[in-house]
Design an enzyme around this catalytic site. Sequence first.
Site, PDB file in Angstrom:
ATOM      1  N   GLY A 235       0.728  -1.107   0.126  1.00 52.95           N
ATOM      2  CA  GLY A 235      -0.124   0.033   0.065  1.00 52.95           C
ATOM      3  C   GLY A 235       0.789   1.307   0.024  1.00 52.95           C
TER       4      GLY A 235
ATOM      5  CG  ASP B 134      -2.050   1.859   2.663  1.00 52.83           C
ATOM      6  OD1 ASP B 134      -1.844   1.742   3.833  1.00 52.83           O
ATOM      7  OD2 ASP B 134      -2.308   1.113   1.827  1.00 52.83           O
TER       8      ASP B 134
ATOM      9  CG  ASP C 184      -9.805   1.175   8.569  1.00 55.99           C
ATOM     10  OD1 ASP C 184     -10.497   1.965   8.819  1.00 55.99           O
ATOM     11  OD2 ASP C 184     -10.112   0.055   8.006  1.00 55.99           O
TER      12      ASP C 184
ATOM     13  CE  LYS D 199     -11.063   4.068   5.353  1.00 50.68           C
ATOM     14  NZ  LYS D 199     -11.562   2.370   4.929  1.00 50.68           N
TER      15      LYS D 199
ATOM     16  CG  PHE E 155     -12.523   0.114   0.708  1.00 51.21           C
ATOM     17  CD1 PHE E 155     -11.969  -0.431   1.755  1.00 51.21           C
ATOM     18  CD2 PHE E 155     -12.351  -0.105  -0.780  1.00 51.21           C
ATOM     19  CE1 PHE E 155     -11.032  -1.126   1.456  1.00 51.21           C
ATOM     20  CE2 PHE E 155     -11.146  -0.961  -0.822  1.00 51.21           C
ATOM     21  CZ  PHE E 155     -10.426  -1.341   0.159  1.00 51.21           C
TER      22      PHE E 155
ATOM     23  CG  ASP F  40      -5.450  -3.333  -2.540  1.00 47.77           C
ATOM     24  OD1 ASP F  40      -5.261  -2.985  -1.678  1.00 47.77           O
ATOM     25  OD2 ASP F  40      -5.700  -4.747  -2.818  1.00 47.77           O
TER      26      ASP F  40
ATOM     27  NE  ARG G 226      -1.665  -2.985  -4.388  1.00 49.06           N
ATOM     28  CZ  ARG G 226      -1.885  -3.197  -3.057  1.00 49.06           C
ATOM     29  NH1 ARG G 226      -2.038  -1.789  -2.380  1.00 49.06           N
ATOM     30  NH2 ARG G 226      -2.219  -4.316  -2.476  1.00 49.06           N
TER      31      ARG G 226
HETATM   32  P1  IMP Z   1      -5.682  -0.967   9.951  1.00 54.07           P
HETATM   33  O1  IMP Z   1      -4.758  -2.193  10.628  1.00 54.07           O
HETATM   34  O2  IMP Z   1      -7.161  -1.121  10.054  1.00 54.07           O
HETATM   35  O3  IMP Z   1      -5.295   0.378  10.446  1.00 54.07           O
HETATM   36  O4  IMP Z   1      -5.507  -0.982   8.585  1.00 54.07           O
HETATM   37  C1  IMP Z   1      -4.572  -0.885   7.772  1.00 54.07           C
HETATM   38  C2  IMP Z   1      -4.375  -1.477   6.261  1.00 54.07           C
HETATM   39  O5  IMP Z   1      -5.384  -1.700   5.852  1.00 54.07           O
HETATM   40  C3  IMP Z   1      -3.713  -0.254   5.522  1.00 54.07           C
HETATM   41  O6  IMP Z   1      -2.443  -0.280   5.063  1.00 54.07           O
HETATM   42  C4  IMP Z   1      -4.462  -0.914   4.199  1.00 54.07           C
HETATM   43  O7  IMP Z   1      -3.699  -1.568   3.467  1.00 54.07           O
HETATM   44  C5  IMP Z   1      -5.988  -1.450   4.423  1.00 54.07           C
HETATM   45  N1  IMP Z   1      -7.069  -0.358   4.418  1.00 54.07           N
HETATM   46  C6  IMP Z   1      -7.800   0.272   5.382  1.00 54.07           C
HETATM   47  N2  IMP Z   1      -8.718   1.165   4.851  1.00 54.07           N
HETATM   48  C7  IMP Z   1      -8.621   0.985   3.406  1.00 54.07           C
HETATM   49  C8  IMP Z   1      -9.138   1.597   2.470  1.00 54.07           C
HETATM   50  O8  IMP Z   1     -10.124   2.519   2.526  1.00 54.07           O
HETATM   51  N3  IMP Z   1      -8.617   1.258   1.102  1.00 54.07           N
HETATM   52  C9  IMP Z   1      -7.843   0.342   1.036  1.00 54.07           C
HETATM   53  N4  IMP Z   1      -7.183  -0.137   1.900  1.00 54.07           N
HETATM   54  C10 IMP Z   1      -7.423  -0.071   3.201  1.00 54.07           C
HETATM   55 MG    MG Z   2      -2.775  -2.811   2.156  1.00 46.97          MG
END
Ligand code: IMP
Ligand code: MG
Length: 191
Positions: free
Chosen positions: A51, A107, A110, A138, A159, A166, A172
């Site tokens: 990402g 990237d 979340d 986010k 999303f 992606d 991407r």
């Molecule tokens: P977290 O561990 O939930 O913070 O998620 C982080 C990872 O989830 C990021 O590095 C992304 O690869 C993926 N991700 C989270 N939200 C999105 C989105 O809206 N689009 C694409 N990938 C996402």
């Molecule tokens: Mg990712």
Amino acid sequence: MSKASAFLTHADLETVLVSEVAIKRRLKKLGAEISALYGKDEITALAIINGAILFAADLLREIKNPVRLDCIRISSYRNETKSVGRPQILHSFTLDVSNRHVLLVDDILDTGKTLAMVVQSIKKLGPATVRTCVLLEKQGRREVDFEADFVGFKIPDKFAVGYGLDFAERYRNLPCIGVLKPHLQNPPEWA
Ligand code: IMP
Ligand code: MG
């Protein structure tokens, strides 16, 4: 849509959240902020792939400090557009980080689970500092108590795809960041 504005979006996007121009502008400022904070120190940048590939490539060119670069691949713990389970490190970096200034580049922040886990494992290796830089944050999604040190843009709980992000490994390469049209969010042929 006019010819000019067609270049600013993509046929599969319902909305553009962050334009290519806005990304370029923000990265210059982010690079300057990071350079100012680290002074003359060398930075060990660890990009979370896939990402963060595009973001890291552009951001690092805006940083004036000496930089060492390595990558970490995290297992996808997501199912389609939702997060399930716990992230794990699939391929770790090989650079030494002991007594180094580590800057993790991802990237999007979340739930926060990925970066919280990676920061925790790097801290065990005795770095001088560990900071995190994310292109996107986010809002209203955190499941663990975590804040990034540098944030490019705050986006709504949608999303997002493009500029490294992606859906099923597609999109991407879009130069901007946007939300897919609803009928493209779960096409069975992409499974
Ligand atoms: P977290 O561990 O939930 O913070 O998620 C982080 C990872 O989830 C990021 O590095 C992304 O690869 C993926 N991700 C989270 N939200 C999105 C989105 O809206 N689009 C694409 N990938 C996402
Ligand atoms: Mg990712």
